[in-house]
Design a protein around this motif. Structure first.
Motif, PDB file in Angstrom:
ATOM      1  N   UNK A 107      -4.206  -6.075   4.109  1.00 27.06           N
ATOM      2  CA  UNK A 107      -4.513  -4.817   3.427  1.00 27.06           C
ATOM      3  C   UNK A 107      -4.356  -4.962   1.915  1.00 27.06           C
ATOM      4  N   UNK A 108      -3.417  -5.784   1.481  1.00 27.11           N
ATOM      5  CA  UNK A 108      -3.231  -6.038   0.049  1.00 27.11           C
ATOM      6  C   UNK A 108      -4.456  -6.753  -0.519  1.00 27.11           C
ATOM      7  N   UNK A 109      -4.908  -7.777   0.170  1.00 22.07           N
ATOM      8  CA  UNK A 109      -6.091  -8.516  -0.271  1.00 22.07           C
ATOM      9  C   UNK A 109      -7.315  -7.600  -0.315  1.00 22.07           C
ATOM     10  N   UNK A 110      -7.448  -6.751   0.688  1.00 21.56           N
ATOM     11  CA  UNK A 110      -8.583  -5.827   0.706  1.00 21.56           C
ATOM     12  C   UNK A 110      -8.552  -4.886  -0.491  1.00 21.56           C
ATOM     13  N   UNK A 111      -7.374  -4.363  -0.806  1.00 22.00           N
ATOM     14  CA  UNK A 111      -7.268  -3.453  -1.948  1.00 22.00           C
ATOM     15  C   UNK A 111      -7.587  -4.168  -3.257  1.00 22.00           C
ATOM     16  N   UNK A 112      -7.111  -5.388  -3.410  1.00 18.39           N
ATOM     17  CA  UNK A 112      -7.430  -6.149  -4.613  1.00 18.39           C
ATOM     18  C   UNK A 112      -8.925  -6.385  -4.748  1.00 18.39           C
ATOM     19  N   UNK A 113      -9.568  -6.751  -3.649  1.00 17.10           N
ATOM     20  CA  UNK A 113     -11.012  -6.957  -3.663  1.00 17.10           C
ATOM     21  C   UNK A 113     -11.774  -5.673  -3.945  1.00 17.10           C
ATOM     22  N   UNK A 114     -11.307  -4.590  -3.368  1.00 17.16           N
ATOM     23  CA  UNK A 114     -11.967  -3.301  -3.585  1.00 17.16           C
ATOM     24  C   UNK A 114     -11.854  -2.867  -5.041  1.00 17.16           C
ATOM     25  N   UNK A 115     -10.665  -3.003  -5.619  1.00 24.61           N
ATOM     26  CA  UNK A 115     -10.493  -2.618  -7.026  1.00 24.61           C
ATOM     27  C   UNK A 115     -11.355  -3.497  -7.933  1.00 24.61           C
ATOM     28  N   UNK A 116     -11.467  -4.766  -7.603  1.00 30.57           N
ATOM     29  CA  UNK A 116     -12.344  -5.668  -8.363  1.00 30.57           C
ATOM     30  C   UNK A 116     -13.792  -5.208  -8.249  1.00 30.57           C
ATOM     31  N   UNK A 117     -14.215  -4.907  -7.038  1.00 28.02           N
ATOM     32  CA  UNK A 117     -15.589  -4.454  -6.792  1.00 28.02           C
ATOM     33  C   UNK A 117     -15.895  -3.164  -7.554  1.00 28.02           C
ATOM     34  N   UNK A 123      -5.974  -2.387 -12.109  1.00 27.89           N
ATOM     35  CA  UNK A 123      -5.429  -2.082 -10.777  1.00 27.89           C
ATOM     36  C   UNK A 123      -5.550  -3.300  -9.858  1.00 27.89           C
ATOM     37  N   UNK A 124      -6.655  -3.986  -9.937  1.00 31.67           N
ATOM     38  CA  UNK A 124      -6.871  -5.170  -9.085  1.00 31.67           C
ATOM     39  C   UNK A 124      -5.790  -6.206  -9.295  1.00 31.67           C
TER      40      UNK A 124
END
Length: 127
Positions: A107-117, A123-124
């Motif tokens: 879930x942490x990796x997903x949030x980082x990827x989402x913030x980058x996207x 935030x990323x």
């Protein structure tokens, strides 16, 4: 095959049984892979809502359903709508399971990827 399993589980255990909800989520995932979003969305939403009712908001299965529903939204190009689902999974997993738990790390990796996207670079970096 998955549709048959869902129907059997529903008949045998009822709609709010965790096994039925698992079959529902699995069928929704398969339909997402097939890009049949119209059929996948109600199944994934019901699996997520059912797990909230039956297992509670802090159960791993519920958190996984939040993640899966968010993935469906991203696959459909609805990136901004994904954030509340993924953020809830991220925050709850860190609080309940701890930051080093394998699900928390996903879930942490997903949030980082989402913030980058989303172009939210500062935030990323926190993820």
């Amino acid at each position: 095959m998955l549709q048959d399993g869902l129907e059997r589980a529903n008949r045998t255990h009822g709609p709010d049984n965790p096994e039925t909800l698992t079959w529902m989520g699995n069928l929704g995932n398969a339909l997402t892979v097939k890009r049949d979003f119209a059929a996948a969305e109600p199944l994934l939403r019901e699996a997520m809502d059912g797990r909230r009712r039956v297992l509670g908001n802090e159960a791993i299965a519920t958190l996984t359903s939040l993640n899966t529903y968010g993935t469906l939204l991203i696959t459909q190009g609805q990136i901004t709508q994904t954030e509340p689902y993924w953020r809830e999974a991220y925050e709850t997993s860190r609080r309940v399971l701890g930051p080093e738990h394998p699900e928390s790390l996903v879930f942490t990796a997903n949030m980082g990827g989402l913030m980058t996207e989303l172009g939210r670079w500062s935030e990323a970096e926190k993820f």
